[in-house]
Write an enzyme that holds these catalytic residues in place. Structure first.
Site, PDB file in Angstrom:
ATOM      1  CD  GLU A 155     -11.432   6.000 -13.479  1.00  0.00           C
ATOM      2  OE1 GLU A 155     -11.634   7.200 -13.197  1.00  0.00           O
ATOM      3  OE2 GLU A 155     -12.042   5.069 -12.930  1.00  0.00           O
TER       4      GLU A 155
ATOM      5  CB  SER B 178     -11.785  -1.481  -7.894  1.00  0.00           C
ATOM      6  OG  SER B 178     -11.304  -0.603  -8.878  1.00  0.00           O
TER       7      SER B 178
ATOM      8  N   GLY C 263     -15.010   0.062  -1.828  1.00  0.00           N
ATOM      9  CA  GLY C 263     -13.557   0.055  -1.740  1.00  0.00           C
ATOM     10  C   GLY C 263     -12.899  -1.100  -2.470  1.00  0.00           C
TER      11      GLY C 263
ATOM     12  CG  ASP D   6       0.671   2.909  -6.350  1.00  0.00           C
ATOM     13  OD1 ASP D   6       0.907   3.473  -5.261  1.00  0.00           O
ATOM     14  OD2 ASP D   6      -0.310   3.192  -7.056  1.00  0.00           O
TER      15      ASP D   6
ATOM     16  CD  GLU E 174      -3.043  -0.317   0.003  1.00  0.00           C
ATOM     17  OE1 GLU E 174      -3.237   0.146  -1.143  1.00  0.00           O
ATOM     18  OE2 GLU E 174      -3.440  -1.425   0.356  1.00  0.00           O
TER      19      GLU E 174
ATOM     20  CG  ASP F  42      -8.096  -0.233  -8.443  1.00  0.00           C
ATOM     21  OD1 ASP F  42      -7.411  -0.920  -7.657  1.00  0.00           O
ATOM     22  OD2 ASP F  42      -8.637   0.836  -8.115  1.00  0.00           O
TER      23      ASP F  42
END
Length: 399
Positions: free
Chosen positions: A172, A138, A136, A47, A44, A184
């Site tokens: 997105e 996705s 949460g 990335d 977490e 995701d």
């Protein structure tokens, strides 16, 4: 057990009949595609620091039923949400708030057109989902990738799974105006049942690791908190990491990203960072990346107890070093960690709300949820959401 986890789920086998009832024609002409939700097991906030992530697709799906039309019209409907959205395949698609979820679909079409894909006709769509919205895990990426795959297969575009993921991300960025990462979309497009996926978000190199949980299940725990701090704190953490990296490079440490540092190297370089806050942020990146590698190793060896311990360590780091948890996530994760049958738990996602996950024995699920819910309500004042899940396949033809 369904009463403690979710409301009654929609049966996708009913979708073709519902499609024909709505649009007419024959069921045999209707194709149905599935697209999963996902969890990030560990890895977490690294990335964007050159690290790895370790997500898995889960067995909660969004379903897209689709059939070509004889004219150029495009029609969207959803089984559970009222309202029909109509467009023309020749439209120049632009974001419009009033189009609600149709914006995600039109965003994909806009990116397909940019790729040079041409549509000889329009099509009808009917969707149904067993992915909890806002849970949460996705749901928007499941929608984007499932629709992209359905359209690609229906019109013979033959777009591969990695490109499906990129389509979702570009939609997105360019259409929805959200500068998201690619984790995701990537796991939703490329996931495999009984496997998790170690992904380098920078290079898109990935490998599968067996996700044999035996008698254990992941439980997703949703704080049900409206997040207000996540975006600003995300930007703050990112800039802090960039500053720590700059200091290390100026001190002669030859790295491109914080996650290039091993725990051993960290011990000999951390004192270059005099600011204690920046040092804590960098420390999280170094050790969280190592936890991803250790989690892959643990699963390859079938060591679920080790995996659970890594989840606990991850949450502690996100709480103490990265400081992105908050009372809601801490209550869920730390209460979960104390329960009989739970091997480990941690927050996932941006933090300050959203979700946590726990690894729980299947025979203890009801007692686990009841106990954690009771503690959460007592401390927070309202209920959390819970559901158990198993691994699932990435986007696919359902029928």
């Amino acid at each position: 057990m369904a009463s403690t986890l979710t409301a009654k789920e929609y049966n996708p086998d009913d979708l073709t009949a519902a499609f024909v009832k709505l649009y007419g024609g024959n069921e045999k002409d209707v194709a149905v595609f599935s697209s999963p939700a996902r969890i990030n097991i560990i890895g977490e906030h690294i990335d964007y620091n050159g690290g790895k992530v370790f997500p898995a697709a889960i067995n909660r799906y969004l379903y897209v039923a689709i059939r070509k039309r004889e004219d150029s019209k495009i029609v969207y409907n959803d089984v559970r949400f009222p309202g029909t959205y109509e467009f023309d395949v020749n439209d120049i698609f632009v974001y419009d708030k009033k189009n609600d979820y149709a914006n995600y679909l039109n965003g994909i079409l806009s990116q397909l057109k940019e790729r040079g894909c041409s549509f000889p006709c329009g099509f009808d769509v009917l969707m149904a989902s067993n992915v909890p919205a806002g849970g949460g895990i996705s749901s928007s990426s499941a929608l984007e990738c499932g629709f992209a795959y359905a359209v690609s297969e229906t019109f013979g575009f033959g777009i591969d799974r990695v490109e499906i993921a990129k389509l979702g991300q570009m939609s997105e960025h360019r259409f929805m105006g959200v500068n998201c990462g690619i984790m995701d979309q990537f796991i939703i497009a490329t996931g495999k049942k009984n496997f998790a996926e170690k992904l380098d978000c920078a290079t898109l190199e990935y490998e599968y690791a067996p996700l044999d949980l035996g008698d254990y299940r992941f439980v997703v725990m949703n704080t049900n908190k409206v997040r207000r701090l996540a975006d600003s704190k995300y930007n703050e953490r990112r800039s802090q990491c960039e500053e720590a990296l700059k200091i290390l490079k100026a001190s002669g440490v030859e790295i491109k990203a914080l996650c290039d540092i091993s725990p051993k190297l960290w011990d000999s370089t951390k004192d270059f960072i005099s600011d204690p806050i920046l040092q804590k942020r960098a420390k999280h990146c170094v050790y969280e990346n190592q936890r991803v590698l250790d989690a892959v190793d643990a699963l390859n060896k079938g060591d679920l107890a080790k995996l659970g311990a890594l989840l606990n360590d991850s949450h502690a780091s996100l709480k103490d070093d990265y400081e992105v948890t908050g009372i809601e996530l801490d209550t869920l994760a730390e209460t979960a960690q104390k329960q009989d049958g739970c091997l480990g738990a941690r927050m996932t996602g941006a933090g300050f709300g959203g979700c946590a996950i726990a690894l729980v024995h299947k025979d203890k699920l009801d007692a686990f949820i009841e106990s954690v819910q009771s503690a959460y309500v007592a401390k927070i004042g309202y209920e959390a959401g819970f559901f158990a899940c198993e691994s699932g396949d990435g986007v696919a033809r359902y029928k």
